[in-house]
Design an enzyme around this catalytic site. Structure first.
Site, PDB file in Angstrom:
ATOM      1  N   GLY A 172     -69.688  -7.699 -52.642  1.00  0.00           N
ATOM      2  CA  GLY A 172     -68.315  -7.299 -52.316  1.00  0.00           C
ATOM      3  C   GLY A 172     -67.317  -8.195 -53.013  1.00  0.00           C
ATOM      4  O   GLY A 172     -67.602  -8.733 -54.092  1.00  0.00           O
ATOM      5  N   SER A 173     -66.174  -8.386 -52.382  1.00  0.00           N
ATOM      6  CA  SER A 173     -65.095  -9.119 -53.043  1.00  0.00           C
ATOM      7  C   SER A 173     -65.371 -10.631 -53.063  1.00  0.00           C
ATOM      8  O   SER A 173     -66.046 -11.165 -52.181  1.00  0.00           O
ATOM      9  CB  SER A 173     -63.773  -8.854 -52.327  1.00  0.00           C
ATOM     10  OG  SER A 173     -63.836  -9.348 -51.005  1.00  0.00           O
ATOM     11  N   THR A 174     -64.812 -11.295 -54.042  1.00  0.00           N
ATOM     12  CA  THR A 174     -64.967 -12.746 -54.158  1.00  0.00           C
ATOM     13  C   THR A 174     -64.337 -13.438 -52.955  1.00  0.00           C
ATOM     14  O   THR A 174     -64.868 -14.430 -52.450  1.00  0.00           O
ATOM     15  CB  THR A 174     -64.359 -13.229 -55.495  1.00  0.00           C
ATOM     16  OG1 THR A 174     -65.127 -12.623 -56.549  1.00  0.00           O
ATOM     17  CG2 THR A 174     -64.418 -14.736 -55.648  1.00  0.00           C
ATOM     18  N   GLU A 182     -59.425  -8.845 -60.998  1.00  0.00           N
ATOM     19  CA  GLU A 182     -60.210  -7.617 -60.856  1.00  0.00           C
ATOM     20  C   GLU A 182     -59.335  -6.526 -60.241  1.00  0.00           C
ATOM     21  O   GLU A 182     -58.746  -6.722 -59.184  1.00  0.00           O
ATOM     22  CB  GLU A 182     -61.425  -7.876 -59.961  1.00  0.00           C
ATOM     23  CG  GLU A 182     -62.342  -6.690 -59.875  1.00  0.00           C
ATOM     24  CD  GLU A 182     -63.602  -6.975 -59.060  1.00  0.00           C
ATOM     25  OE1 GLU A 182     -63.496  -7.503 -57.948  1.00  0.00           O
ATOM     26  OE2 GLU A 182     -64.696  -6.646 -59.553  1.00  0.00           O
ATOM     27  N   CYS A 224     -68.427  -3.340 -60.217  1.00  0.00           N
ATOM     28  CA  CYS A 224     -68.179  -4.775 -60.378  1.00  0.00           C
ATOM     29  C   CYS A 224     -68.412  -5.211 -61.819  1.00  0.00           C
ATOM     30  O   CYS A 224     -67.797  -6.163 -62.287  1.00  0.00           O
ATOM     31  CB  CYS A 224     -69.052  -5.572 -59.429  1.00  0.00           C
ATOM     32  SG  CYS A 224     -70.758  -5.044 -59.443  1.00  0.00           S
ATOM     33  N   GLU A 233     -73.134 -11.375 -54.619  1.00  0.00           N
ATOM     34  CA  GLU A 233     -72.839 -10.629 -55.845  1.00  0.00           C
ATOM     35  C   GLU A 233     -71.399 -10.172 -55.709  1.00  0.00           C
ATOM     36  O   GLU A 233     -71.092  -9.326 -54.876  1.00  0.00           O
ATOM     37  CB  GLU A 233     -73.821  -9.467 -55.988  1.00  0.00           C
ATOM     38  CG  GLU A 233     -73.923  -8.968 -57.407  1.00  0.00           C
ATOM     39  CD  GLU A 233     -73.005  -7.794 -57.641  1.00  0.00           C
ATOM     40  OE1 GLU A 233     -71.874  -8.042 -58.142  1.00  0.00           O
ATOM     41  OE2 GLU A 233     -73.378  -6.674 -57.336  1.00  0.00           O
ATOM     42  N   GLY A 244     -66.756 -13.220 -50.164  1.00  0.00           N
ATOM     43  CA  GLY A 244     -67.896 -14.066 -50.556  1.00  0.00           C
ATOM     44  C   GLY A 244     -67.638 -15.533 -50.239  1.00  0.00           C
ATOM     45  O   GLY A 244     -68.514 -16.243 -49.727  1.00  0.00           O
ATOM     46  N   LYS A 295     -75.403  -3.666 -42.998  1.00  0.00           N
ATOM     47  CA  LYS A 295     -74.124  -3.028 -42.659  1.00  0.00           C
ATOM     48  C   LYS A 295     -73.513  -2.398 -43.902  1.00  0.00           C
ATOM     49  O   LYS A 295     -73.179  -3.101 -44.861  1.00  0.00           O
ATOM     50  CB  LYS A 295     -73.130  -4.038 -42.091  1.00  0.00           C
ATOM     51  CG  LYS A 295     -71.895  -3.324 -41.533  1.00  0.00           C
ATOM     52  CD  LYS A 295     -70.725  -4.237 -41.278  1.00  0.00           C
ATOM     53  CE  LYS A 295     -69.908  -4.485 -42.516  1.00  0.00           C
ATOM     54  NZ  LYS A 295     -69.223  -3.283 -43.046  1.00  0.00           N
TER      55      LYS A 295
HETATM   56  P1  NAI Z   1     -64.763  -6.435 -49.091  1.00  0.00           P
HETATM   57  O1  NAI Z   1     -65.396  -7.589 -49.743  1.00  0.00           O
HETATM   58  O2  NAI Z   1     -63.796  -6.663 -47.978  1.00  0.00           O
HETATM   59  O3  NAI Z   1     -65.902  -5.468 -48.471  1.00  0.00           O
HETATM   60  C1  NAI Z   1     -67.270  -5.517 -48.811  1.00  0.00           C
HETATM   61  C2  NAI Z   1     -68.111  -5.507 -47.546  1.00  0.00           C
HETATM   62  O4  NAI Z   1     -67.895  -6.707 -46.820  1.00  0.00           O
HETATM   63  C3  NAI Z   1     -67.787  -4.382 -46.574  1.00  0.00           C
HETATM   64  O5  NAI Z   1     -68.982  -3.932 -45.989  1.00  0.00           O
HETATM   65  C4  NAI Z   1     -66.901  -5.076 -45.545  1.00  0.00           C
HETATM   66  O6  NAI Z   1     -66.916  -4.435 -44.283  1.00  0.00           O
HETATM   67  C5  NAI Z   1     -67.553  -6.434 -45.462  1.00  0.00           C
HETATM   68  N1  NAI Z   1     -66.690  -7.524 -44.981  1.00  0.00           N
HETATM   69  C6  NAI Z   1     -65.340  -7.627 -45.040  1.00  0.00           C
HETATM   70  N2  NAI Z   1     -64.932  -8.805 -44.515  1.00  0.00           N
HETATM   71  C7  NAI Z   1     -66.045  -9.465 -44.115  1.00  0.00           C
HETATM   72  C8  NAI Z   1     -66.279 -10.735 -43.506  1.00  0.00           C
HETATM   73  N3  NAI Z   1     -65.281 -11.573 -43.227  1.00  0.00           N
HETATM   74  N4  NAI Z   1     -67.549 -11.102 -43.256  1.00  0.00           N
HETATM   75  C9  NAI Z   1     -68.583 -10.288 -43.569  1.00  0.00           C
HETATM   76  N5  NAI Z   1     -68.418  -9.074 -44.132  1.00  0.00           N
HETATM   77  C10 NAI Z   1     -67.168  -8.658 -44.411  1.00  0.00           C
HETATM   78  O7  NAI Z   1     -64.103  -5.548 -50.206  1.00  0.00           O
HETATM   79  P2  NAI Z   1     -62.874  -4.505 -50.078  1.00  0.00           P
HETATM   80  O8  NAI Z   1     -61.778  -5.068 -49.225  1.00  0.00           O
HETATM   81  O9  NAI Z   1     -63.440  -3.216 -49.666  1.00  0.00           O
HETATM   82  O10 NAI Z   1     -62.385  -4.445 -51.586  1.00  0.00           O
HETATM   83  C11 NAI Z   1     -61.467  -5.409 -52.068  1.00  0.00           C
HETATM   84  C12 NAI Z   1     -61.755  -5.756 -53.506  1.00  0.00           C
HETATM   85  O11 NAI Z   1     -63.051  -6.319 -53.619  1.00  0.00           O
HETATM   86  C13 NAI Z   1     -61.791  -4.576 -54.456  1.00  0.00           C
HETATM   87  O12 NAI Z   1     -60.513  -4.241 -54.888  1.00  0.00           O
HETATM   88  C14 NAI Z   1     -62.657  -5.111 -55.554  1.00  0.00           C
HETATM   89  O13 NAI Z   1     -61.879  -5.863 -56.443  1.00  0.00           O
HETATM   90  C15 NAI Z   1     -63.633  -6.015 -54.853  1.00  0.00           C
HETATM   91  N6  NAI Z   1     -64.937  -5.377 -54.612  1.00  0.00           N
HETATM   92  C16 NAI Z   1     -66.007  -5.776 -55.355  1.00  0.00           C
HETATM   93  C17 NAI Z   1     -67.228  -5.157 -55.187  1.00  0.00           C
HETATM   94  C18 NAI Z   1     -68.417  -5.537 -55.990  1.00  0.00           C
HETATM   95  O14 NAI Z   1     -69.322  -4.728 -56.134  1.00  0.00           O
HETATM   96  N7  NAI Z   1     -68.518  -6.744 -56.485  1.00  0.00           N
HETATM   97  C19 NAI Z   1     -67.405  -4.049 -54.245  1.00  0.00           C
HETATM   98  C20 NAI Z   1     -66.231  -3.748 -53.460  1.00  0.00           C
HETATM   99  C21 NAI Z   1     -65.047  -4.390 -53.666  1.00  0.00           C
END
Ligand code: NAI
Ligand code: MG
Length: 495
Positions: free
Chosen positions: A252-254, A405, A308, A274, A257, A200
């Site tokens: 994605g976000s901590t 972050e 990240c 990650e 995670g 996804k």
């Molecule tokens: P997010 O962690 O919500 O999104 C990442 C992915 O997870 C997306 O595909 C989203 O649809 C999916 N997702 C969201 N909630 C989920 C759940 N409960 N179960 C399974 N999948 C889920 O990140 P978001 O809200 O876009 O960004 C928020 C913060 O996260 C950013 O400001 C940044 O600090 C951090 N971030 C870190 C990343 C990294 O590469 N480590 C990448 C993106 C965001």
């Protein structure tokens, strides 16, 4: 004879007065073909969502709608997992490893052939500068497929003496900062190890994953080996919670995670996470300072700080702090913020309205905490989501802008006197993904890198990636490694 040291502090700073204004050089979009509406890619073809729902993806630089994509529900995810299971139990699971490798190789070749298209769509959908998507994202994504294609028939050498087996169906959830590259990081090792996939992409950047689905279809991969389901958090959660998924890989976000880790506790699912980072970029007084300034800029400002492993905390040794900050401010004056499709652009659009709101919230927090804000004088387009490159000088360890972050082009600057002091400060964060060290002395590099609690430490460079090299974090930055031999392990089990 000792070499005379030049005193650079007496040299007048350069005045930039329009010398850096380039004529616009936009990449053309005439060759881009986007459907008005995309379904999910399940069992080898694009299908209408069972949810019957769609949502729009926009260009964050123009705010224009680019396409509608399917909003997957649990039934859509179930169809994708069933297709993946059927392929795993069928043709893919039985295929000789060398044949599997050829398919992965073919995906890489087709991606290369369509690299210009992929780069332009990446910049349109996500806002990142074309220079970055063209020179970093797409070539590295291809390189990952090429690299893991080579592993497919060599799995017996991953852990000599032990017989490797694939896991089954991998559920993979990726973020919006490197959409195609993260898809490659996830899909390539999963396939090389013999698994099938349900992936996804993030809701703001689904388009290059859907183009990759076309490529996978054109490569003739057996139906169901790779399935791509679009949607937001609920769709991701449906993948995580599906009982037919054997392994979850998340970037994605901590916060999310942690939710995922809780959701799969007590199941047999394997997990790699990650997550976020707050990397220290450490400049010692004996470093090549101009090079280091370029590394700082590359580490936090290019790609809008949407990385990240971004070098979002700068530590400069006190004796050179004034000089480094002066050079850094001068360099920031030359950075071009604007149209992601323009080849001169250094800093593109912030990925979404929500992310811009998060960054702006932190800009206010930093000012209220008492750090001194600096932004160069540059204009930003009136439409779209933009943030000027920003320094916070005189930041301190307890500031939220130092601890949390931000995921934007925002750099918190601190000074230090001794190695021990900077190691302690650098490690004083919940994260541990990456770090940078700039010094002329090899021995100092070894001393510092051994003591930094970070998965990746760059020395005299920053943000360098290679598919052969493992990547991943300590502490709240997650666990498991992606890339290299280590990146195969989470997709295998051993007798
Ligand atoms: P997010 O962690 O919500 O999104 C990442 C992915 O997870 C997306 O595909 C989203 O649809 C999916 N997702 C969201 N909630 C989920 C759940 N409960 N179960 C399974 N999948 C889920 O990140 P978001 O809200 O876009 O960004 C928020 C913060 O996260 C950013 O400001 C940044 O600090 C951090 N971030 C870190 C990343 C990294 O590469 N480590 C990448 C993106 C965001
Ligand atoms: Mg978009």
């Amino acid at each position: 004879m000792a070499k005379k040291k030049t005193d650079t502090t007496t040299i007048e700073p350069l005045k930039f007065s329009g010398a850096w204004d380039y004529a616009p050089a936009p990449e053309s979009t005439g060759h881009i073909k986007l459907e008005k509406r995309y379904g999910h890619f399940i069992d080898g073809k694009f299908v209408e969502p069972l949810s019957k729902k769609y949502f729009a993806t926009y260009s964050p630089s123009t705010e224009e709608k680019l396409a509608d994509v399917a909003d997957g529900n649990a039934a859509d995810v179930d169809a994708a997992v069933k297709a993946a299971r059927k392929a795993y139990n069928g043709e893919w699971g039985k295929m000789p490893a060398a044949e599997r490798g050829k398919y992965i190789y073919r995906i890489a070749r087709l991606m290369q052939e369509r690299s210009r298209e992929l780069a332009v769509i990446e910049s349109m959908d996500g806002g990142k500068p074309i220079r970055e998507s063209r020179d970093v994202d797409v070539p590295l994504a291809c390189a990952h497929f090429f690299y893991y294609a080579g592993w497919a028939d060599k799995l017996d050498y991953v852990s000599p003496g032990r017989k490797p087996k694939s896991l089954g169906v991998a559920g993979q959830i990726i973020p919006w900062n490197f959409p195609l590259l993260m898809a490659a990081w996830k899909i390539a090792p999963a396939l090389a190890a013999g698994n099938t996939v349900v992936l996804k992409p993030a809701e703001t950047t689904p388009l290059t994953a859907l183009k990759l689905a076309e490529i996978i279809r054109d490569a003739g991969l057996p139906a169901g080996v790779v399935n791509i389901v679009t949607g937001a958090g609920a769709t991701g959660a449906a993948i995580v919670n599906h009982p037919g998924v054997d392994k979850v890989a998340f970037t994605g976000s901590t916060d999310v995670g942690k939710i995922i880790q809780k959701a799969i506790a007590g199941t047999n699912k394997k997990l790699t996470l990650e997550l976020g980072g707050k990397a220290a970029n450490i400049i010692f007084e004996d470093a090549a300072l101009d090079q280091a300034v370029e590394g700082i800029v590359n580490g936090i400002f290019f790609n809008q700080g949407h990385v990240c492993c971004a070098g979002s905390r700068l530590f400069v040794q006190e004796s050179v702090a004034d000089e480094v900050i002066r050079k850094l401010k001068d360099r920031m004056q030359t950075l071009v913020v604007g149209d992601p499709l323009d080849k001169n652009t250094d800093i593109g659009a912030i990925n979404s309205k929500e992310q811009l709101a998060t960054i702006n919230k932190y800009l206010k927090i930093g000012v209220n905490e008492g750090a001194e804000i600096y932004q160069p004088k540059c204009s930003v387009p009136s439409k779209g989501y933009w943030c000027k490159p920003t320094l916070f000088l005189n930041a301190s360890q307890s500031h939220r802008i130092v601890q949390e972050e931000i995921f934007g082009p925002v750099l918190a600057v601190q000074t230090f006197r001794t190695i021990d002091e900077v190691i302690e400060k650098a490690n004083n964060t919940p994260y541990g993904l990456s770090a940078g060290v700039w010094t002329d002395k090899g021995s100092k590099i070894f001393k510092v890198t051994q003591k930094l609690r970070a998965g990746v430490v760059w020395a005299n460079t920053y943000n360098k990636f290679d598919p052969t090299s493992p990547f991943g974090g300590y502490k709240e930055s997650g666990f498991g490694r992606e890339g290299g031999l280590h990146g195969l392990l989470p997709y295998l089990k051993f007798d």
